[in-house]
Scaffold this active site. Structure first.
Site, short mmCIF file in Angstrom:
data_model
loop_
_atom_site.label_atom_id
_atom_site.label_comp_id
_atom_site.label_asym_id
_atom_site.label_seq_id
_atom_site.Cartn_x
_atom_site.Cartn_y
_atom_site.Cartn_z
N TYR A 1 0.85 -1.19 0.00
CA TYR A 1 0.00 0.00 0.00
C TYR A 1 0.89 1.24 0.00
O TYR A 1 1.80 1.35 0.83
CB TYR A 1 -0.90 -0.01 1.25
N ASP B 1 9.10 2.80 0.51
CA ASP B 1 7.98 3.43 1.20
C ASP B 1 8.10 3.03 2.67
O ASP B 1 7.70 1.94 3.07
CB ASP B 1 6.66 2.98 0.60
N LYS C 1 3.23 8.68 9.21
CA LYS C 1 2.91 8.07 10.50
C LYS C 1 3.84 8.53 11.63
O LYS C 1 3.62 9.62 12.15
CB LYS C 1 2.85 6.55 10.33
#
Ligand code: PLP
Length: 433
Positions: A144, A232, A260
């Protein structure tokens, strides 16, 4: 006055917010039931609007590594807020956060701050295409990279959870240059490939680590055709190690994405690279990228406060906590006779039902199709342990989780595992009769 209930808020939410939630996986669609609405959090715990306490392993999907409402973060945000919340002119906090990020990640000279992981990945992709002058992007099934059009194809997390291969509203044109390949196999690349995007530890299809040597092989494959390699690290960054997955595996990508952890619970993302690559971004170069709230003073203050707490000792503690959790869960399932895998990479802990650890997205989906997750989720929730309401997420033990918290979790897990074993037994009996 009637007190707020989860049910009443959800019902009001359904009237004015699609599905009652602002991110699909929060909707409990794949596990059933009504989401709990959080009133407040502290450390490893959250309380819902009805006053029910949960030991929380969601931790905002990894945005919260110190636990909720950490005093250092609250203090930093409060101090920053009194000075003004956004200016549209540069601030010291942006420079300091960028310095911290670059100092920790080996090989990364510069970053640009944005407001989410999605934005980081989307912008990094544009940069990679701009730098190489090539169109294609390669991504791995089940990984993702946020919800920008080109990167949604075969995405993990909520996309997987809703049983979607991608999304309506994404045109064939938008994904024409996206190539999706199976995880843990080195793809065939050619000289049209601008960038290969990878979650160095795949953590949005459950936890499916790269096999030994895979990231180095991928690095070599990119080098052979002059494609850029993008890590990522929105989940792994500053979580699996002080220097993220880059330091943990000692493989250097060309471009990084973060999110995050670096926002300390406020909206921040970042993408970075060498100074040479980053010089292609406006105002220096011709790859455009911008943001009104990018590098927001509250968010940079929170991010800096978090990074300050992430000392070598903190990582040791986090990994010890995660190990105890993973070992405890594995033995709980083992003793109950439930076939389950509890993979762990540093402080990240996953769970798959079945007798083998998945190696790719197809394996992960097969495990989820076994259908045990909703029973596991609700069994734990009813015992005061909050896990993500979707089978493709990982568990995020934080620095606030204590040994006693882990012991309590494992105790609850043993009971739920016994329930799962009994339900499996019953189903087998019915099959026979
Ligand atoms: C969460 C996540 C994103 C997207 O970040 P948002 O802040 O939700 O937009 C991108 N990549 C990975 C690996 C993620 O886990």
């Amino acid at each position: 006055m009637v007190g707020l209930t989860n049910e009443s808020l959800y019902s009001r939410g359904l009237d004015v917010i699609p599905g009652g939630v602002n991110s699909p996986v929060r909707a409990f669609r794949s596990v059933g039931g009504t989401p709990y609405f959080v009133a407040r959090g502290e450390g490893a715990r959250v309380w819902d609007v009805e006053g029910v306490e949960f030991l929380d392993y969601v931790q905002s999907y990894g945005a919260s590594i110190l636990g909720h409402a950490h005093p250092a973060v609250i203090g930093a945000v409060r101090d920053a807020a009194t000075l003004g919340t956004t200016f549209g002119a540069p601030t010291e906090g942006e420079v300091r956060l960028a310095e911290e990020l670059c100092a920790r990640v080996p090989g990364m000279d510069q970053v640009r701050l944005v407001s989410s992981g999605t934005e980081a990945a989307m912008s990094a992709l544009r940069l990679a295409r701009g730098v190489t002058g090539r169109p294609k992007v390669v991504k791995f099934a089940g990984h993702y990279h946020g919800h920008s059009d080109a990167l949604l194809a075969s995405g993990g997390s909520g996309v997987a959870d809703q049983g979607l291969s991608g999304s309506a509203g994404v045109t064939a044109g938008a994904v024409a240059d996206t190539v999706v390949v199976p995880w843990n196999r080195v793809p065939e690349l050619d000289e049209d490939v601008a960038v290969v995007c990878v979650e160095p530890v795949a953590a949005n299809m459950g936890l499916v680590p790269a096999r030994d040597g895979f990231l180095a092989e991928l690095r070599a494959a990119c080098d052979r055709v002059g494609a850029l390699l993008l890590f990522d690290e929105v989940i792994t960054g500053f979580r699996v190690d002080r220097g993220g997955a880059t330091a943990m595996f000692d493989v250097r990508p060309d471009v990084w994405c973060f999110g995050k952890v670096i926002g300390g619970g406020l909206p921040v993302g970042a993408f970075g690279a060498s100074a040479e690559i980053m010089s292609n971004l406006a105002p220096l170069g011709d790859v455009y990228q911008a943001g009104t709230l990018s590098g927001n003073p509250l968010a940079t203050a929170a991010g800096l406060a978090v990074l300050r707490e992430l000392t070598p000792d903190a990582y040791e503690q986090l990994i010890a906590t995660a190990s105890a959790l993973a070992d405890g869960l594995a033995s709980a399932f083992g003793e109950a006779g439930v076939a389950a895998q509890v993979p762990r990479v540093g402080p990240l802990v996953g769970l798959f039902f079945g007798s083998e650890q998945p190696q790719d997205y197809d394996d992960a989906k097969r495990s989820v199709d076994g259908g045990h997750y909703p029973r596991w989720f609700h069994g734990m929730l009813s015992r005061g342990i909050a896990l993500a309401p979707g089978p493709y997420e990982v568990m995020f033990p934080s620095l606030a989780h204590t040994d006693a918290d882990i012991a309590r979790t494992v105790e609850a897990a043993a009971e739920v595992a016994a329930d799962i074993a009994a339900a499996t037994e019953r189903a087998a009996q019915e099959e026979l009769s």
